[in-house]
Design an enzyme around this catalytic site. Sequence first.
Site, short mmCIF file in Angstrom:
data_model
loop_
_atom_site.label_atom_id
_atom_site.label_comp_id
_atom_site.label_asym_id
_atom_site.label_seq_id
_atom_site.Cartn_x
_atom_site.Cartn_y
_atom_site.Cartn_z
N TYR A 1 0.76 -1.28 -0.10
CA TYR A 1 0.02 -0.20 -0.09
C TYR A 1 0.96 1.10 -0.21
O TYR A 1 1.15 2.13 -0.95
CB TYR A 1 -0.89 0.06 1.03
N SER B 1 -6.49 0.65 -4.59
CA SER B 1 -6.39 2.21 -4.39
C SER B 1 -5.20 3.09 -4.72
O SER B 1 -4.57 2.58 -5.55
CB SER B 1 -7.32 2.41 -2.93
N ASP C 1 -17.85 3.42 -8.58
CA ASP C 1 -16.89 3.69 -7.51
C ASP C 1 -16.89 5.06 -7.39
O ASP C 1 -16.38 5.80 -8.73
CB ASP C 1 -15.33 2.98 -8.05
N HIS D 1 -16.25 1.02 -4.41
CA HIS D 1 -14.76 1.09 -4.15
C HIS D 1 -14.28 -0.35 -3.41
O HIS D 1 -13.33 -0.63 -3.57
CB HIS D 1 -14.25 2.15 -3.43
#
Length: 247
Positions: free
Chosen positions: A15, A96, A180, A217
């Site tokens: 991430y 993301s 999303d 999302h």
Amino acid sequence: PKNPKGPHPTLMYGYGGFNISLTPSFSISRLVWMQHFNGIYAVPNLRGGGEYGEEWHKAGTKLKKQNVFDDFQFAAKYLIDNNYTSPKNLAIWGGSNGGLLTAACANQAPELFGCAVAAVGVLDMLRFHKFTIGYAWCSDYGNADKDKDEFEALRAISPCHNVQEGVQYPAVLVTTADHDDRVSPLHSYKFISALQDKAGKDNKQPLLIRIEVKAGHGGGKPLSKQIEEISDVYAFMARNIGAKWQK
């Protein structure tokens, strides 16, 4: 893996942003990967996250965002150099901000990976702030419209603007959802379009997009859709890095 001698099918997840810490946790889907694909699951802590405090977070933001991708690529090199895996057996996955991570790394070091999955990623770094809640992310990314140095830094990492021609990409799966409202699906559409246009003609590995319908999302997604998506992703990864299902 049952046999300690590598290289093994490996899934590396990352991430690296917004002061979010990736710490050990239980996941039934990851357990499936390890038990039934005889795979390794690796999670490197990257600058930009919150694992080691605010200085660590700031070291992966704005003009220093490239540090996050460097950390991820060096983690991959560590796994390869120590014979845990090999480039053709290594899959990367992030969602993301993590989708930005995997897409950027596929652009920058395609030779390191056998498969890259970019889920609901922020992929147009010059215009992200113009859509949905995107302006709030300027705290980590910067703003290409307001600062020349930030424009140059964002232009250098933006997946949509750095697809390479004349190189072999790993197998790439971009995933998004048509509703999303956090990271607009336009990011994924633009990236896969650029990838297929510039690299698709001669690429030996598939460059595909998966578009979920009537979903957003990720939060609140019904269990049935979660199972379908992770099954598709694992099947794509397994086929492209040589992982085989074992009972």
